[in-house]
Design an enzyme around this catalytic site. Structure first.
Site, mmCIF file in Angstrom:
data_model
loop_
_atom_site.group_PDB
_atom_site.id
_atom_site.type_symbol
_atom_site.label_atom_id
_atom_site.label_comp_id
_atom_site.label_asym_id
_atom_site.label_seq_id
_atom_site.Cartn_x
_atom_site.Cartn_y
_atom_site.Cartn_z
ATOM 1 N N LYS A 63 23.734 45.223 36.789
ATOM 2 C CA LYS A 63 24.683 45.632 35.832
ATOM 3 C C LYS A 63 24.152 46.357 34.848
ATOM 4 O O LYS A 63 22.898 45.986 34.209
ATOM 5 C CB LYS A 63 25.234 44.278 35.397
ATOM 6 C CG LYS A 63 25.960 43.217 36.273
ATOM 7 C CD LYS A 63 26.183 41.914 35.328
ATOM 8 C CE LYS A 63 27.201 41.144 36.478
ATOM 9 N NZ LYS A 63 28.291 41.674 36.693
ATOM 10 N N ARG B 30 31.605 35.679 45.747
ATOM 11 C CA ARG B 30 32.493 35.262 46.955
ATOM 12 C C ARG B 30 31.813 34.597 48.162
ATOM 13 O O ARG B 30 32.072 34.257 49.049
ATOM 14 C CB ARG B 30 33.604 36.572 47.394
ATOM 15 C CG ARG B 30 32.720 37.816 47.634
ATOM 16 C CD ARG B 30 33.817 39.055 47.443
ATOM 17 N NE ARG B 30 33.983 39.176 46.187
ATOM 18 C CZ ARG B 30 34.782 40.302 45.379
ATOM 19 N NH1 ARG B 30 35.189 41.027 46.238
ATOM 20 N NH2 ARG B 30 34.972 40.300 44.174
#
Length: 510
Positions: A269, A344
Protein backbone atom coordinates in the site's frame (compact mmCIF):
# COMPACT_ATOMS: atom_id res chain seq x y z
CA UNK A 1 -14.36 -5.04 31.92
CA UNK A 2 -16.04 -1.83 32.98
CA UNK A 3 -18.89 -0.13 31.18
CA UNK A 4 -21.98 1.59 32.59
CA UNK A 5 -24.31 -0.74 34.46
CA UNK A 6 -28.00 -0.60 33.55
CA UNK A 7 -30.67 -0.22 36.21
CA UNK A 8 -34.32 -0.51 35.21
CA UNK A 9 -37.29 1.19 36.94
CA UNK A 10 -41.04 0.90 36.43
CA UNK A 11 -41.59 4.65 36.37
CA UNK A 12 -39.93 8.01 36.89
CA UNK A 13 -41.50 8.24 40.35
CA UNK A 14 -39.78 4.99 41.33
CA UNK A 15 -36.37 6.64 40.93
CA UNK A 16 -36.97 9.33 43.57
CA UNK A 17 -34.86 7.67 46.23
CA UNK A 18 -32.02 6.71 43.90
CA UNK A 19 -28.64 8.43 43.82
CA UNK A 20 -28.65 9.68 40.24
CA UNK A 21 -26.75 12.92 39.68
CA UNK A 22 -28.22 13.86 36.29
CA UNK A 23 -31.30 13.23 34.17
CA UNK A 24 -31.18 12.87 30.39
CA UNK A 25 -34.42 13.84 28.63
CA UNK A 26 -34.22 12.23 25.21
CA UNK A 27 -36.72 12.57 22.38
CA UNK A 28 -38.42 14.74 19.78
CA UNK A 29 -38.87 18.15 21.40
CA UNK A 30 -41.52 19.14 18.86
CA UNK A 31 -43.77 16.75 20.76
CA UNK A 32 -45.15 17.31 24.29
CA UNK A 33 -42.52 17.04 27.00
CA UNK A 34 -43.42 14.85 30.02
CA UNK A 35 -45.14 16.80 32.80
CA UNK A 36 -42.29 16.18 35.23
CA UNK A 37 -39.98 18.27 33.02
CA UNK A 38 -42.23 20.58 30.98
CA UNK A 39 -41.84 23.60 33.25
CA UNK A 40 -38.03 23.38 33.25
CA UNK A 41 -37.93 23.08 29.47
CA UNK A 42 -40.37 25.97 28.98
CA UNK A 43 -38.32 28.25 31.22
CA UNK A 44 -35.10 27.32 29.46
CA UNK A 45 -36.66 28.07 26.05
CA UNK A 46 -37.36 31.63 27.15
CA UNK A 47 -33.65 32.15 27.67
CA UNK A 48 -32.06 29.98 24.98
CA UNK A 49 -33.34 29.34 21.48
CA UNK A 50 -31.11 26.27 21.23
CA UNK A 51 -33.37 24.31 23.61
CA UNK A 52 -34.83 21.38 21.73
CA UNK A 53 -32.51 21.99 18.79
CA UNK A 54 -29.23 20.73 20.20
CA UNK A 55 -27.99 18.91 23.28
CA UNK A 56 -27.74 21.16 26.34
CA UNK A 57 -27.40 20.93 30.10
CA UNK A 58 -29.77 23.17 32.06
CA UNK A 59 -30.15 23.58 35.84
CA UNK A 60 -33.38 22.06 37.13
CA UNK A 61 -34.94 20.57 40.23
CA UNK A 62 -34.06 17.00 39.24
CA UNK A 63 -31.47 14.49 40.43
CA UNK A 64 -28.12 16.23 40.74
CA UNK A 65 -29.65 19.52 39.64
CA UNK A 66 -28.66 18.64 36.05
CA UNK A 67 -31.20 18.16 33.28
CA UNK A 68 -29.56 17.24 29.96
CA UNK A 69 -31.75 17.82 26.93
CA UNK A 70 -31.05 15.35 24.13
CA UNK A 71 -33.12 16.18 21.04
CA UNK A 72 -33.40 13.52 18.36
CA UNK A 73 -35.06 15.72 15.77
CA UNK A 74 -38.10 14.42 13.95
CA UNK A 75 -38.48 10.65 14.10
CA UNK A 76 -41.47 10.53 11.74
CA UNK A 77 -39.88 11.36 8.39
CA UNK A 78 -39.31 8.59 5.85
CA UNK A 79 -35.53 8.44 6.28
CA UNK A 80 -35.43 8.60 10.09
CA UNK A 81 -34.20 5.52 11.90
CA UNK A 82 -33.31 4.44 15.40
CA UNK A 83 -29.76 5.79 15.05
CA UNK A 84 -31.18 9.27 15.65
CA UNK A 85 -31.80 8.05 19.20
CA UNK A 86 -28.35 6.52 19.53
CA UNK A 87 -26.65 9.68 18.30
CA UNK A 88 -28.64 11.93 20.64
CA UNK A 89 -27.91 9.68 23.61
CA UNK A 90 -24.19 9.62 22.83
CA UNK A 91 -23.94 13.41 22.51
CA UNK A 92 -25.80 13.92 25.79
CA UNK A 93 -23.67 11.29 27.53
CA UNK A 94 -20.51 13.20 26.69
CA UNK A 95 -22.05 16.36 28.16
CA UNK A 96 -22.98 14.43 31.31
CA UNK A 97 -19.47 13.08 31.68
CA UNK A 98 -17.86 16.47 31.10
CA UNK A 99 -20.19 17.97 33.72
CA UNK A 100 -18.97 15.44 36.27
CA UNK A 101 -22.04 13.20 36.40
CA UNK A 102 -21.41 9.56 37.20
CA UNK A 103 -24.96 8.16 37.36
CA UNK A 104 -27.51 9.25 34.74
CA UNK A 105 -31.22 8.52 34.51
CA UNK A 106 -32.48 8.39 30.91
CA UNK A 107 -36.07 9.38 30.16
CA UNK A 108 -37.32 8.79 26.61
CA UNK A 109 -40.37 10.59 25.24
CA UNK A 110 -42.05 11.34 21.93
CA UNK A 111 -40.88 8.06 20.36
CA UNK A 112 -43.32 6.97 17.62
CA UNK A 113 -45.12 3.68 18.18
CA UNK A 114 -43.57 2.12 15.09
CA UNK A 115 -41.69 -1.13 14.61
CA UNK A 116 -38.49 0.69 13.69
CA UNK A 117 -38.36 2.13 17.24
CA UNK A 118 -39.21 -1.04 19.17
CA UNK A 119 -35.69 -1.14 20.64
CA UNK A 120 -35.35 2.58 21.38
CA UNK A 121 -34.26 2.16 25.01
CA UNK A 122 -31.66 -0.47 24.19
CA UNK A 123 -30.26 1.61 21.35
CA UNK A 124 -30.07 4.67 23.62
CA UNK A 125 -28.06 2.71 26.18
CA UNK A 126 -25.69 1.31 23.55
CA UNK A 127 -25.29 4.79 22.10
CA UNK A 128 -24.16 6.04 25.50
CA UNK A 129 -21.65 3.21 25.81
CA UNK A 130 -20.32 3.79 22.28
CA UNK A 131 -19.83 7.50 22.92
CA UNK A 132 -17.99 6.99 26.21
CA UNK A 133 -15.83 4.02 25.17
CA UNK A 134 -12.10 4.62 25.50
CA UNK A 135 -9.43 2.57 23.66
CA UNK A 136 -7.86 -0.40 25.41
CA UNK A 137 -4.37 1.11 25.29
CA UNK A 138 -5.67 4.31 26.92
CA UNK A 139 -7.45 2.38 29.67
CA UNK A 140 -4.38 0.30 30.36
CA UNK A 141 -2.21 3.42 30.62
CA UNK A 142 -4.51 5.73 32.57
CA UNK A 143 -6.82 3.27 34.31
CA UNK A 144 -10.45 2.62 33.43
CA UNK A 145 -11.76 4.49 36.45
CA UNK A 146 -10.05 7.71 35.40
CA UNK A 147 -11.31 7.66 31.81
CA UNK A 148 -14.71 6.02 31.93
CA UNK A 149 -16.32 7.82 34.84
CA UNK A 150 -20.00 7.24 34.07
CA UNK A 151 -20.82 4.09 35.99
CA UNK A 152 -24.62 3.77 35.98
CA UNK A 153 -27.41 4.35 33.46
CA UNK A 154 -31.00 4.22 34.67
CA UNK A 155 -33.76 3.33 32.21
CA UNK A 156 -37.54 3.34 32.59
CA UNK A 157 -39.82 0.62 31.26
CA UNK A 158 -40.34 -3.13 31.04
CA UNK A 159 -36.79 -3.79 29.91
CA UNK A 160 -34.30 -6.68 30.09
CA UNK A 161 -31.18 -5.22 31.67
CA UNK A 162 -29.27 -8.51 31.28
CA UNK A 163 -29.86 -8.35 27.51
CA UNK A 164 -28.67 -4.75 27.33
CA UNK A 165 -25.45 -5.57 29.16
CA UNK A 166 -24.80 -8.87 27.33
CA UNK A 167 -24.82 -7.07 23.99
CA UNK A 168 -22.63 -4.26 25.32
CA UNK A 169 -20.15 -6.81 26.71
CA UNK A 170 -19.82 -8.23 23.19
CA UNK A 171 -19.54 -4.80 21.62
CA UNK A 172 -16.77 -3.87 24.02
CA UNK A 173 -14.79 -7.00 23.15
CA UNK A 174 -15.23 -6.18 19.46
CA UNK A 175 -14.07 -2.57 19.91
CA UNK A 176 -11.04 -3.59 21.93
CA UNK A 177 -9.93 -6.22 19.43
CA UNK A 178 -10.58 -4.11 16.35
CA UNK A 179 -9.21 -0.80 17.54
CA UNK A 180 -6.03 -1.73 19.36
CA UNK A 181 -2.65 -1.05 17.74
CA UNK A 182 -0.87 -3.88 15.89
CA UNK A 183 1.78 -4.79 18.45
CA UNK A 184 -0.57 -4.76 21.45
CA UNK A 185 -2.95 -6.91 19.42
CA UNK A 186 -0.50 -9.06 17.45
CA UNK A 187 -1.97 -12.51 16.63
CA UNK A 188 -1.04 -14.31 19.83
CA UNK A 189 -1.96 -11.32 22.01
CA UNK A 190 -5.32 -11.21 20.24
CA UNK A 191 -5.67 -14.88 21.15
CA UNK A 192 -4.70 -14.16 24.77
CA UNK A 193 -7.38 -11.46 24.96
CA UNK A 194 -9.94 -14.01 23.74
CA UNK A 195 -8.82 -16.54 26.32
CA UNK A 196 -9.29 -13.97 29.06
CA UNK A 197 -12.61 -12.73 27.69
CA UNK A 198 -14.07 -16.24 27.63
CA UNK A 199 -12.58 -17.51 30.89
CA UNK A 200 -15.26 -18.97 33.17
CA UNK A 201 -17.84 -18.99 30.35
CA UNK A 202 -19.34 -21.93 28.44
CA UNK A 203 -17.30 -21.02 25.35
CA UNK A 204 -14.40 -23.34 24.57
CA UNK A 205 -11.33 -21.54 23.22
CA UNK A 206 -8.76 -23.40 21.12
CA UNK A 207 -5.64 -21.68 19.80
CA UNK A 208 -3.87 -23.31 16.86
CA UNK A 209 -0.39 -21.83 16.63
CA UNK A 210 1.86 -24.69 15.53
CA UNK A 211 3.31 -23.52 12.23
CA UNK A 212 3.49 -26.98 10.69
CA UNK A 213 -0.13 -27.71 11.58
CA UNK A 214 -1.21 -24.35 10.20
CA UNK A 215 0.72 -24.93 6.96
CA UNK A 216 -0.97 -28.30 6.52
CA UNK A 217 -4.52 -27.28 7.47
CA UNK A 218 -4.63 -23.59 6.47
CA UNK A 219 -2.32 -23.23 3.43
CA UNK A 220 -3.92 -20.10 1.94
CA UNK A 221 -3.85 -18.45 5.37
CA UNK A 222 -0.18 -19.37 5.71
CA UNK A 223 0.65 -17.87 2.33
CA UNK A 224 -0.45 -14.54 3.78
CA UNK A 225 1.56 -15.23 6.95
CA UNK A 226 4.75 -16.31 5.20
CA UNK A 227 6.73 -13.07 5.53
CA UNK A 228 5.73 -12.71 9.19
CA UNK A 229 7.05 -16.02 10.54
CA UNK A 230 10.60 -14.66 10.83
CA UNK A 231 9.43 -12.44 13.69
CA UNK A 232 8.24 -14.57 16.58
CA UNK A 233 5.86 -12.04 18.07
CA UNK A 234 4.13 -11.77 14.67
CA UNK A 235 3.53 -15.51 14.30
CA UNK A 236 0.02 -16.35 13.05
CA UNK A 237 -2.62 -18.38 14.79
CA UNK A 238 -6.20 -19.53 14.38
CA UNK A 239 -8.57 -19.11 17.32
CA UNK A 240 -11.57 -21.42 17.45
CA UNK A 241 -14.53 -20.49 19.68
CA UNK A 242 -17.25 -23.06 20.39
CA UNK A 243 -20.51 -22.67 22.26
CA UNK A 244 -22.63 -25.83 22.45
CA UNK A 245 -26.27 -25.26 23.31
CA UNK A 246 -27.84 -27.84 25.63
CA UNK A 247 -30.73 -28.46 23.20
CA UNK A 248 -29.35 -27.17 19.91
CA UNK A 249 -31.82 -26.62 17.10
CA UNK A 250 -29.66 -24.33 14.96
CA UNK A 251 -25.94 -23.66 14.49
CA UNK A 252 -24.10 -20.58 13.30
CA UNK A 253 -20.63 -21.14 11.83
CA UNK A 254 -18.66 -17.90 11.49
CA UNK A 255 -15.29 -17.09 9.92
CA UNK A 256 -13.61 -13.84 10.95
CA UNK A 257 -10.82 -12.06 9.08
CA UNK A 258 -8.19 -11.05 11.61
CA UNK A 259 -5.41 -9.38 9.63
CA UNK A 260 -3.78 -7.54 12.52
CA UNK A 261 -1.81 -5.38 10.11
CA UNK A 262 -2.13 -5.20 6.34
CA UNK A 263 0.82 -3.67 4.55
CA UNK A 264 -0.55 -4.94 1.26
CA UNK A 265 2.29 -7.46 1.18
CA UNK A 266 4.36 -7.43 -2.01
CA UNK A 267 1.64 -5.29 -3.60
CA UNK A 268 2.45 -2.75 -0.91
CA UNK A 269 0.00 0.00 0.00
CA UNK A 270 1.39 3.40 -0.96
CA UNK A 271 0.35 7.03 -0.76
CA UNK A 272 -0.52 6.90 2.93
CA UNK A 273 -3.05 4.10 2.51
CA UNK A 274 -1.29 1.87 5.05
CA UNK A 275 -2.36 4.02 8.01
CA UNK A 276 -5.32 2.45 9.80
CA UNK A 277 -4.59 -1.06 8.61
CA UNK A 278 -4.33 -2.28 12.20
CA UNK A 279 -8.16 -2.25 12.03
CA UNK A 280 -8.15 -4.88 9.27
CA UNK A 281 -8.92 -7.37 12.03
CA UNK A 282 -12.41 -5.91 12.52
CA UNK A 283 -14.15 -9.00 11.13
CA UNK A 284 -12.53 -11.36 13.63
CA UNK A 285 -13.19 -8.76 16.33
CA UNK A 286 -16.88 -8.57 15.45
CA UNK A 287 -17.22 -12.35 15.45
CA UNK A 288 -15.48 -12.63 18.83
CA UNK A 289 -17.75 -9.89 20.17
CA UNK A 290 -20.88 -11.71 19.03
CA UNK A 291 -19.64 -14.93 20.65
CA UNK A 292 -19.06 -12.95 23.87
CA UNK A 293 -22.73 -11.92 23.83
CA UNK A 294 -23.63 -15.58 23.21
CA UNK A 295 -21.53 -16.52 26.25
CA UNK A 296 -23.43 -13.99 28.37
CA UNK A 297 -26.89 -14.99 27.10
CA UNK A 298 -26.28 -18.77 27.03
CA UNK A 299 -29.04 -19.63 24.52
CA UNK A 300 -30.52 -23.08 24.96
CA UNK A 301 -31.19 -23.89 21.32
CA UNK A 302 -28.48 -22.03 19.37
CA UNK A 303 -24.93 -23.34 19.02
CA UNK A 304 -22.13 -21.18 17.64
CA UNK A 305 -18.76 -22.17 16.19
CA UNK A 306 -16.30 -19.51 15.07
CA UNK A 307 -12.83 -19.55 13.54
CA UNK A 308 -10.70 -16.40 13.62
CA UNK A 309 -7.71 -16.19 11.31
CA UNK A 310 -5.10 -13.96 12.97
CA UNK A 311 -2.19 -12.99 10.77
CA UNK A 312 0.04 -10.10 9.74
CA UNK A 313 0.37 -9.45 5.99
CA UNK A 314 4.02 -8.45 6.15
CA UNK A 315 6.56 -7.33 3.58
CA UNK A 316 9.79 -9.31 3.23
CA UNK A 317 11.95 -11.54 1.11
CA UNK A 318 9.64 -14.49 1.79
CA UNK A 319 6.39 -12.64 1.07
CA UNK A 320 3.95 -14.38 -1.23
CA UNK A 321 3.53 -12.68 -4.60
CA UNK A 322 1.07 -12.38 -7.44
CA UNK A 323 1.05 -15.29 -9.94
CA UNK A 324 1.72 -17.92 -7.26
CA UNK A 325 -0.69 -20.87 -7.22
CA UNK A 326 -1.59 -22.08 -3.73
CA UNK A 327 -3.81 -25.08 -3.03
CA UNK A 328 -6.24 -24.32 -0.22
CA UNK A 329 -7.69 -26.57 2.47
CA UNK A 330 -10.56 -27.35 0.10
CA UNK A 331 -8.19 -28.70 -2.55
CA UNK A 332 -8.95 -25.77 -4.84
CA UNK A 333 -5.92 -24.30 -6.64
CA UNK A 334 -5.88 -20.52 -6.22
CA UNK A 335 -3.85 -18.23 -8.46
CA UNK A 336 -2.88 -15.08 -6.58
CA UNK A 337 -3.97 -11.95 -8.40
CA UNK A 338 -2.94 -9.32 -5.84
CA UNK A 339 -1.36 -9.81 -2.43
CA UNK A 340 -3.39 -6.90 -1.04
CA UNK A 341 -6.47 -9.09 -1.52
CA UNK A 342 -5.24 -11.24 1.36
CA UNK A 343 -8.36 -11.31 3.51
CA UNK A 344 -10.27 -13.59 1.18
CA UNK A 345 -7.41 -16.11 1.34
CA UNK A 346 -7.63 -16.12 5.13
CA UNK A 347 -11.39 -16.57 5.03
CA UNK A 348 -11.34 -19.30 2.37
CA UNK A 349 -9.45 -21.76 4.57
CA UNK A 350 -11.55 -20.94 7.63
CA UNK A 351 -14.76 -21.38 5.65
CA UNK A 352 -13.54 -24.66 4.23
CA UNK A 353 -13.03 -26.02 7.75
CA UNK A 354 -16.49 -24.82 8.77
CA UNK A 355 -18.01 -26.32 5.61
CA UNK A 356 -16.59 -29.74 6.49
CA UNK A 357 -17.89 -29.45 10.05
CA UNK A 358 -21.35 -28.21 9.05
CA UNK A 359 -22.81 -31.71 8.61
CA UNK A 360 -22.22 -32.36 12.31
CA UNK A 361 -24.57 -29.61 13.42
CA UNK A 362 -28.34 -28.99 13.20
CA UNK A 363 -29.57 -26.40 10.67
CA UNK A 364 -26.17 -24.85 9.94
CA UNK A 365 -25.77 -21.34 8.57
CA UNK A 366 -22.35 -20.02 7.54
CA UNK A 367 -21.04 -16.47 7.62
CA UNK A 368 -17.78 -14.70 6.84
CA UNK A 369 -17.19 -11.31 8.45
CA UNK A 370 -14.46 -9.01 7.20
CA UNK A 371 -13.22 -5.53 6.44
CA UNK A 372 -12.77 -6.93 2.96
CA UNK A 373 -13.12 -4.29 0.24
CA UNK A 374 -12.92 -0.57 -0.26
CA UNK A 375 -15.72 -1.07 -2.76
CA UNK A 376 -18.14 -1.98 0.06
CA UNK A 377 -17.35 1.32 1.75
CA UNK A 378 -17.76 3.20 -1.52
CA UNK A 379 -20.98 1.44 -2.54
CA UNK A 380 -22.67 1.21 0.85
CA UNK A 381 -21.22 4.17 2.75
CA UNK A 382 -21.57 3.53 6.49
CA UNK A 383 -23.64 0.37 6.04
CA UNK A 384 -22.61 -3.28 6.27
CA UNK A 385 -22.87 -5.17 2.97
CA UNK A 386 -24.60 -8.57 3.08
CA UNK A 387 -24.02 -10.90 0.13
CA UNK A 388 -26.03 -14.17 0.34
CA UNK A 389 -25.65 -17.38 -1.66
CA UNK A 390 -28.61 -19.27 -3.13
CA UNK A 391 -29.62 -21.27 -0.03
CA UNK A 392 -29.32 -18.16 2.16
CA UNK A 393 -31.44 -16.26 -0.32
CA UNK A 394 -34.08 -19.01 -0.29
CA UNK A 395 -34.16 -18.91 3.51
CA UNK A 396 -34.21 -15.10 3.73
CA UNK A 397 -31.11 -15.11 5.93
CA UNK A 398 -29.84 -11.73 4.74
CA UNK A 399 -33.30 -10.18 4.89
CA UNK A 400 -33.70 -11.23 8.53
CA UNK A 401 -30.32 -9.76 9.40
CA UNK A 402 -31.31 -6.57 7.59
CA UNK A 403 -34.51 -6.31 9.64
CA UNK A 404 -32.63 -6.85 12.91
CA UNK A 405 -30.08 -4.22 11.93
CA UNK A 406 -32.85 -1.68 11.31
CA UNK A 407 -34.43 -2.18 14.74
CA UNK A 408 -31.20 -2.48 16.73
CA UNK A 409 -29.28 0.38 15.15
CA UNK A 410 -26.70 -1.74 13.30
CA UNK A 411 -27.97 -1.32 9.73
CA UNK A 412 -26.97 -3.23 6.62
CA UNK A 413 -27.78 -3.36 2.94
CA UNK A 414 -28.09 -6.43 0.74
CA UNK A 415 -26.10 -7.05 -2.44
CA UNK A 416 -26.80 -9.92 -4.79
CA UNK A 417 -24.39 -12.43 -6.30
CA UNK A 418 -24.45 -12.53 -10.12
CA UNK A 419 -22.88 -14.54 -12.93
CA UNK A 420 -20.44 -11.71 -13.65
CA UNK A 421 -18.95 -12.24 -10.19
CA UNK A 422 -18.05 -15.84 -10.99
CA UNK A 423 -16.71 -14.83 -14.39
CA UNK A 424 -14.36 -12.37 -12.69
CA UNK A 425 -12.61 -15.17 -10.76
CA UNK A 426 -12.74 -17.91 -13.40
CA UNK A 427 -9.46 -19.72 -14.14
CA UNK A 428 -7.58 -18.54 -17.21
CA UNK A 429 -5.50 -21.71 -17.61
CA UNK A 430 -5.61 -25.38 -16.67
CA UNK A 431 -2.98 -24.70 -13.99
CA UNK A 432 -5.45 -23.23 -11.49
CA UNK A 433 -9.11 -23.41 -10.47
CA UNK A 434 -9.81 -19.80 -9.57
CA UNK A 435 -8.26 -16.34 -9.49
CA UNK A 436 -8.17 -14.55 -6.14
CA UNK A 437 -8.63 -11.04 -7.51
CA UNK A 438 -7.96 -8.59 -10.30
CA UNK A 439 -4.92 -6.35 -10.13
CA UNK A 440 -6.64 -3.02 -9.45
CA UNK A 441 -8.17 -1.55 -6.28
CA UNK A 442 -11.61 -2.93 -5.42
CA UNK A 443 -13.00 0.58 -5.13
CA UNK A 444 -12.42 1.15 -8.85
CA UNK A 445 -13.55 -2.33 -9.90
CA UNK A 446 -17.05 -3.06 -11.08
CA UNK A 447 -18.87 -5.21 -8.49
CA UNK A 448 -15.77 -4.93 -6.33
CA UNK A 449 -17.46 -6.17 -3.14
CA UNK A 450 -19.64 -8.82 -4.78
CA UNK A 451 -17.14 -10.82 -6.82
CA UNK A 452 -14.98 -11.68 -3.77
CA UNK A 453 -18.00 -13.65 -2.50
CA UNK A 454 -17.84 -15.78 -5.66
CA UNK A 455 -14.16 -16.43 -4.96
CA UNK A 456 -14.90 -17.38 -1.37
CA UNK A 457 -17.54 -19.87 -2.44
CA UNK A 458 -15.21 -21.53 -4.95
CA UNK A 459 -12.05 -21.48 -2.82
CA UNK A 460 -13.87 -22.80 0.26
CA UNK A 461 -15.76 -25.50 -1.65
CA UNK A 462 -19.11 -23.88 -0.90
CA UNK A 463 -20.01 -23.71 -4.59
CA UNK A 464 -20.76 -27.44 -4.24
CA UNK A 465 -23.42 -26.62 -1.62
CA UNK A 466 -25.79 -24.44 -3.59
CA UNK A 467 -29.55 -24.63 -3.76
CA UNK A 468 -29.37 -27.43 -6.38
CA UNK A 469 -27.01 -29.64 -4.33
CA UNK A 470 -27.70 -32.58 -2.02
CA UNK A 471 -26.53 -30.52 0.96
CA UNK A 472 -27.46 -26.84 0.51
CA UNK A 473 -25.62 -24.62 2.98
CA UNK A 474 -26.92 -21.09 3.59
CA UNK A 475 -23.95 -18.73 3.51
CA UNK A 476 -23.78 -14.93 3.80
CA UNK A 477 -20.65 -12.86 3.36
CA UNK A 478 -20.65 -9.79 5.64
CA UNK A 479 -18.38 -6.95 4.48
CA UNK A 480 -17.93 -4.30 7.19
CA UNK A 481 -15.35 -2.15 5.41
CA UNK A 482 -17.80 0.76 5.36
CA UNK A 483 -19.38 0.23 8.76
CA UNK A 484 -16.51 -0.91 10.98
CA UNK A 485 -15.38 2.51 12.22
CA UNK A 486 -17.10 5.82 12.84
CA UNK A 487 -16.89 8.30 10.02
CA UNK A 488 -14.93 5.98 7.75
CA UNK A 489 -11.69 7.08 9.46
CA UNK A 490 -9.74 3.84 9.72
CA UNK A 491 -6.80 5.30 11.62
CA UNK A 492 -8.59 7.41 14.20
CA UNK A 493 -12.30 6.54 14.04
CA UNK A 494 -13.80 4.67 16.97
CA UNK A 495 -14.66 1.03 16.14
CA UNK A 496 -18.43 0.51 15.91
CA UNK A 497 -18.44 -3.17 16.95
CA UNK A 498 -20.55 -4.10 13.95
CA UNK A 499 -22.10 -6.63 13.35
CA UNK A 500 -22.47 -7.68 17.00
CA UNK A 501 -25.80 -5.93 17.58
CA UNK A 502 -27.27 -7.02 14.26
CA UNK A 503 -26.48 -10.71 14.87
CA UNK A 504 -27.48 -10.54 18.52
CA UNK A 505 -30.82 -8.95 17.63
CA UNK A 506 -31.49 -11.60 15.00
CA UNK A 507 -30.42 -14.73 16.87
CA UNK A 508 -30.36 -14.04 20.61
CA UNK A 509 -33.24 -11.70 21.50
CA UNK A 510 -35.65 -13.48 23.81
Amino acid sequence: MAFPTVRVFESYAATASEAFDAVMLLGDFSRPVPDDFSEFVAQAKQLDQRVGQQALLIPADVAGGRLILAPTGSLSCDYADVRFISDAAGTAARIAQQAGATSVLVVLFGIPSEERYNQAEAVAYWGICQALYEPLEAREFHGEGKLETLTTVGMIGALDEDWFQAVEAGKRVARDLAGTEPERMAPKRFAEYCQQAFAHTPVKVTVIDDLQQLQHEYPLFMAVARASVGVERHHPCVVRLEYKAPAAEQTLLLAGKGVVYDTGGADVKTGGHMAGMSRDKGGAAGVAGFVKTVAEMRPKTLSVVAELGLVRNSIGADAFVSDEIVTGHSGVRVRIGNTDAEGRLVLADLLSHLRVAASNYPRPQLFSVATLTGHAALAKGPYTALVPNGPARANLVAEQLWEAGEQYGDPAEISWLRREDFDMVRPRTKADDTLSSNTGPSATTKRGHQFPMAFLMIAAGLDKHGQDSEQPLPYVHVDIAGSGVEGGDWQHGKPTATPVTCFAGRYLQR
